[in-house]
Design an enzyme around this catalytic site. Sequence first.
Site, PDB file in Angstrom:
ATOM      1  N   ASP A 249     -23.866 -24.149 -10.633  1.00 47.78           N
ATOM      2  CA  ASP A 249     -24.025 -22.827 -11.317  1.00 47.78           C
ATOM      3  C   ASP A 249     -25.552 -22.260 -11.425  1.00 47.78           C
ATOM      4  O   ASP A 249     -26.263 -22.805 -12.072  1.00 47.78           O
ATOM      5  CB  ASP A 249     -23.565 -23.078 -12.770  1.00 47.78           C
ATOM      6  CG  ASP A 249     -23.416 -21.838 -13.630  1.00 47.78           C
ATOM      7  OD1 ASP A 249     -24.083 -20.580 -13.142  1.00 47.78           O
ATOM      8  OD2 ASP A 249     -22.917 -21.787 -14.870  1.00 47.78           O
ATOM      9  N   HIS A 250     -25.900 -21.564 -10.420  1.00 48.65           N
ATOM     10  CA  HIS A 250     -27.277 -21.265  -9.970  1.00 48.65           C
ATOM     11  C   HIS A 250     -27.587 -19.740 -10.134  1.00 48.65           C
ATOM     12  O   HIS A 250     -26.665 -18.985  -9.665  1.00 48.65           O
ATOM     13  CB  HIS A 250     -27.810 -22.017  -8.933  1.00 48.65           C
ATOM     14  CG  HIS A 250     -28.493 -23.219  -8.953  1.00 48.65           C
ATOM     15  ND1 HIS A 250     -29.467 -23.790  -8.334  1.00 48.65           N
ATOM     16  CD2 HIS A 250     -27.874 -24.361  -9.723  1.00 48.65           C
ATOM     17  CE1 HIS A 250     -29.960 -24.984  -8.903  1.00 48.65           C
ATOM     18  NE2 HIS A 250     -28.852 -25.279  -9.542  1.00 48.65           N
TER      19      HIS A 250
ATOM     20  N   SER B 254     -28.972 -29.567 -19.432  1.00 52.84           N
ATOM     21  CA  SER B 254     -30.208 -29.165 -20.035  1.00 52.84           C
ATOM     22  C   SER B 254     -30.731 -27.927 -19.350  1.00 52.84           C
ATOM     23  O   SER B 254     -31.581 -27.377 -19.971  1.00 52.84           O
ATOM     24  CB  SER B 254     -31.037 -30.030 -20.663  1.00 52.84           C
ATOM     25  OG  SER B 254     -31.686 -30.934 -19.494  1.00 52.84           O
ATOM     26  N   GLY B 255     -30.489 -27.956 -18.118  1.00 50.09           N
ATOM     27  CA  GLY B 255     -31.025 -26.752 -17.285  1.00 50.09           C
ATOM     28  C   GLY B 255     -32.085 -27.203 -16.432  1.00 50.09           C
ATOM     29  O   GLY B 255     -32.939 -28.073 -16.455  1.00 50.09           O
ATOM     30  N   GLU B 256     -32.306 -26.081 -15.544  1.00 48.65           N
ATOM     31  CA  GLU B 256     -33.677 -26.134 -14.585  1.00 48.65           C
ATOM     32  C   GLU B 256     -34.352 -24.732 -14.901  1.00 48.65           C
ATOM     33  O   GLU B 256     -33.745 -23.751 -14.735  1.00 48.65           O
ATOM     34  CB  GLU B 256     -33.099 -26.235 -13.201  1.00 48.65           C
ATOM     35  CG  GLU B 256     -32.331 -27.527 -12.787  1.00 48.65           C
ATOM     36  CD  GLU B 256     -32.175 -27.649 -11.450  1.00 48.65           C
ATOM     37  OE1 GLU B 256     -32.901 -27.542 -10.501  1.00 48.65           O
ATOM     38  OE2 GLU B 256     -30.873 -27.180 -11.162  1.00 48.65           O
TER      39      GLU B 256
ATOM     40  N   ASN C  83     -33.350 -21.643 -12.655  1.00 51.93           N
ATOM     41  CA  ASN C  83     -32.338 -20.628 -12.986  1.00 51.93           C
ATOM     42  C   ASN C  83     -32.484 -19.960 -14.394  1.00 51.93           C
ATOM     43  O   ASN C  83     -31.926 -18.855 -14.505  1.00 51.93           O
ATOM     44  CB  ASN C  83     -30.874 -21.287 -13.036  1.00 51.93           C
ATOM     45  CG  ASN C  83     -30.931 -21.985 -11.671  1.00 51.93           C
ATOM     46  OD1 ASN C  83     -30.613 -21.514 -10.698  1.00 51.93           O
ATOM     47  ND2 ASN C  83     -30.646 -23.525 -11.637  1.00 51.93           N
TER      48      ASN C  83
ATOM     49  N   SER D 226     -29.857 -38.270 -17.409  1.00 52.14           N
ATOM     50  CA  SER D 226     -31.077 -38.777 -16.513  1.00 52.14           C
ATOM     51  C   SER D 226     -31.978 -39.720 -17.244  1.00 52.14           C
ATOM     52  O   SER D 226     -32.916 -40.301 -16.855  1.00 52.14           O
ATOM     53  CB  SER D 226     -31.967 -37.464 -16.073  1.00 52.14           C
ATOM     54  OG  SER D 226     -32.545 -37.092 -17.139  1.00 52.14           O
ATOM     55  N   GLY D 227     -31.593 -40.049 -18.554  1.00 53.11           N
ATOM     56  CA  GLY D 227     -32.378 -41.103 -19.235  1.00 53.11           C
ATOM     57  C   GLY D 227     -31.777 -41.352 -20.437  1.00 53.11           C
ATOM     58  O   GLY D 227     -30.692 -40.842 -20.835  1.00 53.11           O
TER      59      GLY D 227
END
Length: 322
Positions: free
Chosen positions: A37-38, A105-107, A110, A173-174
């Site tokens: 979803d970008h 949590s997104g990039e 985008n 990721s953590g």
Amino acid sequence: MVRIGYTMMTEQSGPRDLVDHVVAAERAGFDFSVTSDHYFPWLASQGHAPYAWSVLGAAAQATTRIPLMTYVTCPTTRYHPAVVAQKAATVQLLSEGRFRLGLGSGENLNEHVVGGGWPAASVRLEKLEEAVAIIRALFGGEELTRRGRHFDVRGARLWDLPDIPPPIGVAVSGDRSCALAGREADLVIAVQPAAELIEAFDRYGGTGKPRVGQLPVSYGTDHGAAVARAHDQFRWFGGGWKVNSELPGPASFAGATASVTPRDVAASIPCGDDVDAFVEAVRPYAAAGFDEIALIQVGGDQQEPFIRWAETTLLPALRDAL
């Protein structure tokens, strides 16, 4: 048994092709599908970024069996969580219960398009946790009014609700994201075969819940061409989440990966048509505890040959090996 999925990669194909590909993947026997979803592709050479939710609606109508899932949607910036809840409920109805809502949590890539700056990772996780709570409440049929730390909701209600709400997955990721997923999610999502992520997810309450991984592959009968394609379109994949989530656009990804060589890419992405190499690339995910693994075939114009090969060769080999 490990389930093998197909990825509708919106960054490398247009919307009509994406729907055709998932129809073919269903016919070929893939166990599930996921959809990115970008707003942008990672690299300009990928060439596409249609609206994932329109694609999902079309895919829900064009298929009958294969599960659908976002991998992943950010419900905090480009989309308000109340709107994500409405979209997800609608796709669940259209697909007759085959949809799962994968969240992350997104990039910056985008989310920057709506302005407002890109917050620190700790704030992004706070926002994600608040968003999950809003989506859960709306899935439960509440008429919701609340003022939160990051989101306001006023008189929101979903008028078209499925009998069974979409399961919610959270990308990790953590440790902190694993804690959120373990407490609040129905499944966990990751793009690295890291056993420590699964262990942390279980430690925070995720034991027994599905865990979904993903990896790119570059099938092709010409090994050199498959490597070149993977380098051209997927050399960003090895950058790691902490780097990739911060970069603002395709030009930034191109600059950040300028020193990555085709040999580097071939060392991390199986390329060519050696089925044993593909099986060995998938095996670490199963060993780490993933019970669902989605494959990304690199190259929008290579989906049909990959799906045919997967049906006759790769899927049987993976099911025998895992």
